[in-house]
Scaffold this motif. Structure first.
Motif, PDB file in Angstrom:
ATOM      1  N   UNK A   1       0.848  -1.170   0.000  1.00 43.21           N
ATOM      2  CA  UNK A   1       0.000   0.000   0.000  1.00 43.21           C
ATOM      3  C   UNK A   1       0.899   1.241   0.000  1.00 43.21           C
ATOM      4  N   UNK A   2       0.457   2.271  -0.688  1.00 40.67           N
ATOM      5  CA  UNK A   2       1.193   3.521  -0.813  1.00 40.67           C
ATOM      6  C   UNK A   2       0.338   4.639  -0.225  1.00 40.67           C
ATOM      7  N   UNK A   3       0.903   5.403   0.713  1.00 39.22           N
ATOM      8  CA  UNK A   3       0.179   6.508   1.350  1.00 39.22           C
ATOM      9  C   UNK A   3       0.885   7.811   1.024  1.00 39.22           C
ATOM     10  N   UNK A   4       0.079   8.820   0.665  1.00 39.61           N
ATOM     11  CA  UNK A   4       0.602  10.121   0.252  1.00 39.61           C
ATOM     12  C   UNK A   4      -0.140  11.213   1.014  1.00 39.61           C
ATOM     13  N   UNK A   5       0.590  12.237   1.403  1.00 35.87           N
ATOM     14  CA  UNK A   5       0.008  13.423   2.006  1.00 35.87           C
ATOM     15  C   UNK A   5       0.431  14.608   1.149  1.00 35.87           C
ATOM     16  N   UNK A   6      -0.530  15.341   0.628  1.00 34.79           N
ATOM     17  CA  UNK A   6      -0.218  16.492  -0.225  1.00 34.79           C
ATOM     18  C   UNK A   6      -0.784  17.760   0.404  1.00 34.79           C
ATOM     19  N   UNK A   7       0.021  18.797   0.456  1.00 32.23           N
ATOM     20  CA  UNK A   7      -0.420  20.095   0.947  1.00 32.23           C
ATOM     21  C   UNK A   7      -0.423  21.055  -0.234  1.00 32.23           C
ATOM     22  N   UNK A   8      -1.589  21.643  -0.480  1.00 31.15           N
ATOM     23  CA  UNK A   8      -1.770  22.471  -1.673  1.00 31.15           C
ATOM     24  C   UNK A   8      -2.310  23.835  -1.262  1.00 31.15           C
ATOM     25  N   UNK A   9      -1.584  24.880  -1.613  1.00 35.99           N
ATOM     26  CA  UNK A   9      -2.052  26.247  -1.366  1.00 35.99           C
ATOM     27  C   UNK A   9      -2.803  26.735  -2.599  1.00 35.99           C
ATOM     28  N   UNK A  10      -3.857  27.501  -2.348  1.00 32.19           N
ATOM     29  CA  UNK A  10      -4.609  28.079  -3.462  1.00 32.19           C
ATOM     30  C   UNK A  10      -4.475  29.593  -3.417  1.00 32.19           C
ATOM     31  N   UNK A  11      -4.742  30.200  -4.542  1.00 35.31           N
ATOM     32  CA  UNK A  11      -4.652  31.647  -4.703  1.00 35.31           C
ATOM     33  C   UNK A  11      -5.568  32.334  -3.678  1.00 35.31           C
ATOM     34  N   UNK A  12      -5.076  33.384  -3.024  1.00 36.75           N
ATOM     35  CA  UNK A  12      -5.924  34.111  -2.066  1.00 36.75           C
ATOM     36  C   UNK A  12      -7.259  34.521  -2.706  1.00 36.75           C
ATOM     37  N   UNK A  13      -8.320  34.323  -1.951  1.00 40.67           N
ATOM     38  CA  UNK A  13      -9.655  34.654  -2.430  1.00 40.67           C
ATOM     39  C   UNK A  13     -10.321  33.543  -3.228  1.00 40.67           C
ATOM     40  N   UNK A  14      -9.623  32.426  -3.456  1.00 41.62           N
ATOM     41  CA  UNK A  14     -10.154  31.338  -4.280  1.00 41.62           C
ATOM     42  C   UNK A  14     -10.452  30.068  -3.475  1.00 41.62           C
ATOM     43  N   UNK A  15     -10.483  30.167  -2.154  1.00 41.25           N
ATOM     44  CA  UNK A  15     -10.689  28.977  -1.326  1.00 41.25           C
ATOM     45  C   UNK A  15     -12.044  28.315  -1.597  1.00 41.25           C
ATOM     46  N   UNK A  16     -13.098  29.093  -1.710  1.00 36.30           N
ATOM     47  CA  UNK A  16     -14.423  28.505  -1.961  1.00 36.30           C
ATOM     48  C   UNK A  16     -14.481  27.822  -3.324  1.00 36.30           C
ATOM     49  N   UNK A  17     -13.905  28.454  -4.321  1.00 34.63           N
ATOM     50  CA  UNK A  17     -13.844  27.853  -5.655  1.00 34.63           C
ATOM     51  C   UNK A  17     -13.018  26.561  -5.620  1.00 34.63           C
ATOM     52  N   UNK A  18     -11.935  26.589  -4.860  1.00 30.71           N
ATOM     53  CA  UNK A  18     -11.075  25.403  -4.737  1.00 30.71           C
ATOM     54  C   UNK A  18     -11.827  24.254  -4.070  1.00 30.71           C
ATOM     55  N   UNK A  19     -12.642  24.559  -3.063  1.00 28.84           N
ATOM     56  CA  UNK A  19     -13.414  23.494  -2.403  1.00 28.84           C
ATOM     57  C   UNK A  19     -14.285  22.764  -3.406  1.00 28.84           C
ATOM     58  N   UNK A  20     -14.949  23.495  -4.278  1.00 29.05           N
ATOM     59  CA  UNK A  20     -15.764  22.862  -5.311  1.00 29.05           C
ATOM     60  C   UNK A  20     -14.929  22.015  -6.259  1.00 29.05           C
ATOM     61  N   UNK A  21     -13.772  22.522  -6.651  1.00 27.18           N
ATOM     62  CA  UNK A  21     -12.896  21.784  -7.561  1.00 27.18           C
ATOM     63  C   UNK A  21     -12.352  20.526  -6.880  1.00 27.18           C
ATOM     64  N   UNK A  22     -12.010  20.616  -5.601  1.00 28.19           N
ATOM     65  CA  UNK A  22     -11.542  19.441  -4.862  1.00 28.19           C
ATOM     66  C   UNK A  22     -12.653  18.394  -4.744  1.00 28.19           C
ATOM     67  N   UNK A  23     -13.872  18.833  -4.502  1.00 26.88           N
ATOM     68  CA  UNK A  23     -14.993  17.883  -4.413  1.00 26.88           C
ATOM     69  C   UNK A  23     -15.189  17.149  -5.736  1.00 26.88           C
ATOM     70  N   UNK A  24     -15.107  17.881  -6.829  1.00 29.54           N
ATOM     71  CA  UNK A  24     -15.244  17.274  -8.156  1.00 29.54           C
ATOM     72  C   UNK A  24     -14.115  16.279  -8.400  1.00 29.54           C
TER      73      UNK A  24
END
Length: 95
Positions: A1-24
């Motif tokens: 099994x392979x486990x990965x942890x990724x930390x991704x910063x998004x452009x300021x002001x785009x957090x809500x848009x990013x949440x939708x993109x992450x859900x998709x």
């Protein structure tokens, strides 16, 4: 099994848009990548523009399939990313 942890910063002001993109993206991963055991996306409480993705894959081949699918499934997320994601591969110690 392979486990990965990724930390991704998004452009300021785009957090809500990013949440939708992450859900998709997460839904596409769950439905089209049978070698993906877990794919969970979290938003940091102390930094709303930072997201953490915890991923588990059956094996290296399943991870490579996911990586190959990212340009298609994650295309909505790409313009929202600020900088280079930090990706860490983990070895189990205790479960």
């Amino acid at each position: 099994m392979l486990t990965v942890l990724a930390e991704i910063r998004v452009v300021p002001g785009k957090a809500d848009e990013a949440k939708g993109a992450f859900r998709t993206l997460a839904e596409a991963v769950r439905t089209s990548e049978p070698g993906t055991i877990a794919y969970h996306v979290y938003q940091r409480q102390d930094d709303p523009h930072c997201f953490v993705v915890w991923e588990q894959y059956r094996d290296q081949a399943a991870f490579q399939e996911h990586a190959a699918n990212l340009p298609v499934h994650g295309n909505q997320l790409v313009p929202l990313i600020d900088g280079t994601p930090r990706v860490v591969f983990l070895n189990p110690v205790a479960a």
